[in-house]
Design a protein around this motif. Structure first.
Motif, PDB file in Angstrom:
ATOM      1  N   LYS A 158       0.760  -1.241   0.005  1.00  0.00           N
ATOM      2  CA  LYS A 158      -0.077  -0.114   0.118  1.00  0.00           C
ATOM      3  C   LYS A 158       1.024   1.302   0.020  1.00  0.00           C
ATOM      4  O   LYS A 158       0.550   2.206  -0.791  1.00  0.00           O
ATOM      5  N   ARG A 159       1.960   1.134   0.649  1.00  0.00           N
ATOM      6  CA  ARG A 159       2.788   2.337   0.795  1.00  0.00           C
ATOM      7  C   ARG A 159       3.592   2.726  -0.398  1.00  0.00           C
ATOM      8  O   ARG A 159       3.770   3.852  -1.038  1.00  0.00           O
ATOM      9  N   TYR A 160       4.100   1.715  -0.924  1.00  0.00           N
ATOM     10  CA  TYR A 160       5.188   1.834  -2.017  1.00  0.00           C
ATOM     11  C   TYR A 160       4.708   1.352  -3.506  1.00  0.00           C
ATOM     12  O   TYR A 160       5.166   1.603  -4.441  1.00  0.00           O
ATOM     13  N   GLY A 161       3.588   0.515  -3.435  1.00  0.00           N
ATOM     14  CA  GLY A 161       3.078  -0.030  -4.575  1.00  0.00           C
ATOM     15  C   GLY A 161       3.903  -1.561  -5.239  1.00  0.00           C
ATOM     16  O   GLY A 161       5.063  -1.525  -4.714  1.00  0.00           O
ATOM     17  N   ALA A 162       3.092  -2.144  -5.784  1.00  0.00           N
ATOM     18  CA  ALA A 162       3.685  -3.440  -6.230  1.00  0.00           C
ATOM     19  C   ALA A 162       4.958  -3.143  -7.123  1.00  0.00           C
ATOM     20  O   ALA A 162       5.798  -4.079  -7.019  1.00  0.00           O
ATOM     21  N   GLY A 184      17.580 -16.124  -3.750  1.00  0.00           N
ATOM     22  CA  GLY A 184      16.020 -15.692  -4.363  1.00  0.00           C
ATOM     23  C   GLY A 184      16.038 -14.693  -5.256  1.00  0.00           C
ATOM     24  O   GLY A 184      16.864 -13.459  -4.906  1.00  0.00           O
ATOM     25  N   LEU A 185      15.559 -14.695  -6.434  1.00  0.00           N
ATOM     26  CA  LEU A 185      15.394 -13.680  -7.639  1.00  0.00           C
ATOM     27  C   LEU A 185      14.089 -13.318  -7.799  1.00  0.00           C
ATOM     28  O   LEU A 185      13.307 -14.148  -7.886  1.00  0.00           O
ATOM     29  N   ALA A 186      13.717 -12.132  -7.728  1.00  0.00           N
ATOM     30  CA  ALA A 186      12.459 -11.665  -8.213  1.00  0.00           C
ATOM     31  C   ALA A 186      12.503 -10.257  -8.940  1.00  0.00           C
ATOM     32  O   ALA A 186      13.438  -9.450  -9.252  1.00  0.00           O
ATOM     33  N   VAL A 187      11.384 -10.173  -9.748  1.00  0.00           N
ATOM     34  CA  VAL A 187      10.920  -9.114 -10.797  1.00  0.00           C
ATOM     35  C   VAL A 187       9.742  -8.515 -10.837  1.00  0.00           C
ATOM     36  O   VAL A 187       8.774  -9.356 -10.743  1.00  0.00           O
ATOM     37  N   THR A 188       9.635  -7.375 -10.816  1.00  0.00           N
ATOM     38  CA  THR A 188       8.425  -6.548 -10.762  1.00  0.00           C
ATOM     39  C   THR A 188       8.319  -5.460 -11.524  1.00  0.00           C
ATOM     40  O   THR A 188       9.355  -4.604 -11.416  1.00  0.00           O
ATOM     41  N   GLY A 189       7.528  -5.026 -12.179  1.00  0.00           N
ATOM     42  CA  GLY A 189       7.538  -3.923 -13.225  1.00  0.00           C
ATOM     43  C   GLY A 189       6.356  -3.622 -13.955  1.00  0.00           C
ATOM     44  O   GLY A 189       5.204  -4.263 -13.509  1.00  0.00           O
ATOM     45  N   ILE A 190       6.286  -2.834 -14.935  1.00  0.00           N
ATOM     46  CA  ILE A 190       4.991  -2.192 -15.603  1.00  0.00           C
ATOM     47  C   ILE A 190       5.523  -2.472 -17.211  1.00  0.00           C
ATOM     48  O   ILE A 190       6.192  -1.734 -17.525  1.00  0.00           O
ATOM     49  N   ALA A 191       4.832  -3.575 -17.732  1.00  0.00           N
ATOM     50  CA  ALA A 191       5.148  -3.986 -19.136  1.00  0.00           C
ATOM     51  C   ALA A 191       4.364  -3.192 -20.187  1.00  0.00           C
ATOM     52  O   ALA A 191       4.686  -2.887 -21.275  1.00  0.00           O
ATOM     53  N   GLY A 192       3.289  -2.746 -19.554  1.00  0.00           N
ATOM     54  CA  GLY A 192       2.564  -1.653 -20.398  1.00  0.00           C
ATOM     55  C   GLY A 192       1.634  -2.495 -21.249  1.00  0.00           C
ATOM     56  O   GLY A 192       1.518  -3.800 -21.115  1.00  0.00           O
ATOM     57  N   PRO A 193       0.838  -2.079 -22.203  1.00  0.00           N
ATOM     58  CA  PRO A 193       0.859  -0.567 -22.530  1.00  0.00           C
ATOM     59  C   PRO A 193       0.110   0.495 -21.506  1.00  0.00           C
ATOM     60  O   PRO A 193       0.094   1.597 -21.495  1.00  0.00           O
ATOM     61  N   THR A 194      -0.471  -0.475 -20.549  1.00  0.00           N
ATOM     62  CA  THR A 194      -1.436   0.357 -19.448  1.00  0.00           C
ATOM     63  C   THR A 194      -0.863   0.211 -18.064  1.00  0.00           C
ATOM     64  O   THR A 194       0.299  -0.505 -17.946  1.00  0.00           O
ATOM     65  N   GLY A 195      -1.296   1.107 -17.191  1.00  0.00           N
ATOM     66  CA  GLY A 195      -0.834   0.624 -15.924  1.00  0.00           C
ATOM     67  C   GLY A 195       0.315   1.592 -15.139  1.00  0.00           C
ATOM     68  O   GLY A 195       0.660   1.685 -14.193  1.00  0.00           O
ATOM     69  N   THR A 197       1.794   5.434 -14.363  1.00  0.00           N
ATOM     70  CA  THR A 197       1.478   6.651 -13.972  1.00  0.00           C
ATOM     71  C   THR A 197       2.517   7.780 -14.031  1.00  0.00           C
ATOM     72  O   THR A 197       3.727   7.291 -14.292  1.00  0.00           O
ATOM     73  N   PRO A 198       2.664   9.152 -13.907  1.00  0.00           N
ATOM     74  CA  PRO A 198       3.666   9.766 -14.006  1.00  0.00           C
ATOM     75  C   PRO A 198       4.858   9.457 -13.363  1.00  0.00           C
ATOM     76  O   PRO A 198       6.042   9.982 -13.631  1.00  0.00           O
ATOM     77  N   ALA A 199       4.608   8.949 -12.182  1.00  0.00           N
ATOM     78  CA  ALA A 199       5.888   8.476 -11.151  1.00  0.00           C
ATOM     79  C   ALA A 199       6.568   7.396 -11.535  1.00  0.00           C
ATOM     80  O   ALA A 199       7.607   6.889 -11.620  1.00  0.00           O
ATOM     81  N   LYS A 200       5.685   6.202 -12.255  1.00  0.00           N
ATOM     82  CA  LYS A 200       6.068   5.013 -12.485  1.00  0.00           C
ATOM     83  C   LYS A 200       5.632   4.855 -14.213  1.00  0.00           C
ATOM     84  O   LYS A 200       4.501   4.385 -14.480  1.00  0.00           O
ATOM     85  N   PRO A 201       6.388   5.100 -14.996  1.00  0.00           N
ATOM     86  CA  PRO A 201       6.042   5.054 -16.598  1.00  0.00           C
ATOM     87  C   PRO A 201       6.266   3.537 -16.818  1.00  0.00           C
ATOM     88  O   PRO A 201       6.848   2.594 -16.342  1.00  0.00           O
ATOM     89  N   VAL A 202       5.703   3.530 -18.130  1.00  0.00           N
ATOM     90  CA  VAL A 202       5.854   2.246 -18.845  1.00  0.00           C
ATOM     91  C   VAL A 202       7.352   1.736 -19.023  1.00  0.00           C
ATOM     92  O   VAL A 202       7.802   2.623 -19.497  1.00  0.00           O
TER      93      VAL A 202
END
Length: 249
Positions: A158-162, A184-195, A197-202
């Protein structure tokens, strides 16, 4: 793996070797090549692909054994110049290089992916015998899976986002803890084209690697369509793993 050979009349032949690099651009390789004494009959080609560059040396008109010795010296010198950017030679893949490192060090791995949708695990398990070191792979797309399986706190989400360094770190640590692996290896991100925000671009992707000693987090901003971003993210996550394994103690 021996260089590929093509016979020429007499004792001379064509001998080639490919030095495979990642995380370095062509210009940096060209600068390194300019500092290396290049023998007569040598041709050098650079072949970029998916944030990696293959350097192909071809020697023509020399006896086979002499050409091989020349290629050995060229490869060793280039490795010294480029350091850990070199991950293999000829047909060796990045995932094969990682498999060799995990096997030699007797280490096990758990992977948690979000935006890459299993691409990292798919590539790792393309290597025969990977069941010796890949213990678990999970596509934690939904936040509920991140919480219930990997132990990511709801307050962190909630505080930082996924898509954040904090969640990537928690995912890597949770994957490792879940099945008791060394890494342990992890990946999280925004692949687009939606999702976005100005602070978190595709194209914004966080990846993390956790082991007993520490957790390392990297932030990347990739470009292209959805599939291109996923492919680049998987490639860089694998390279993060490779670089850490090379220095693992």
């Amino acid at each position: 793996m021996l260089p590929r050979l093509q016979r020429l009349p007499g004792r001379a032949c064509i001998v080639a070797r490919t030095v495979r690099t990642i995380g370095i651009v062509e210009l940096q390789i060209q600068e390194a090549l300019r500092t290396i004494k290049q023998p007569a009959g040598l041709e050098v080609g650079l072949y970029p692909n998916l944030m990696a560059v293959d350097v192909r040396f071809t020697i023509t008109g020399q006896p086979r054994q002499q050409a091989r010795r020349m290629l050995d010296r060229l490869e060793q010198t280039l490795r010294r110049r480029l350091g850990e950017a070199v991950y293999g030679t000829d047909e060796q893949t990045l995932e094969e290089a990682i498999g060799n490192l995990l096997t030699r060090r007797h280490l096990t791995l758990a992977v948690a992916e979000s935006c890459t949708g299993g691409l990292v695990s798919d590539r790792l398990t393309n290597v025969p015998g990977s069941s010796r070191y890949v213990v678990m792979s999970v596509v934690a797309y939904h936040n509920r899976v991140k919480q219930e399986l990997l132990g990511v706190r709801e307050t962190t989400l909630k505080r930082y986002g996924a898509v954040s360094a904090h969640v990537a770190k928690a995912m890597a640590q949770g994957a490792r803890r879940c099945v008791g692996t060394d890494v342990g290896l992890a990946v999280t991100g925004i692949a687009g084209p939606t999702g976005a925000t100005p602070a978190k671009p595709v194209g914004l992707v966080y990846m993390a690697l956790a082991d007993l000693a520490r957790t390392v987090v990297e932030r990347h901003l990739f470009h292209g369509d959805r599939l291109a971003i996923k492919s680049q993210a998987a490639q860089m996550a694998l390279d993060l793993l490779r670089r850490r394994l090379k220095n693992f103690k």
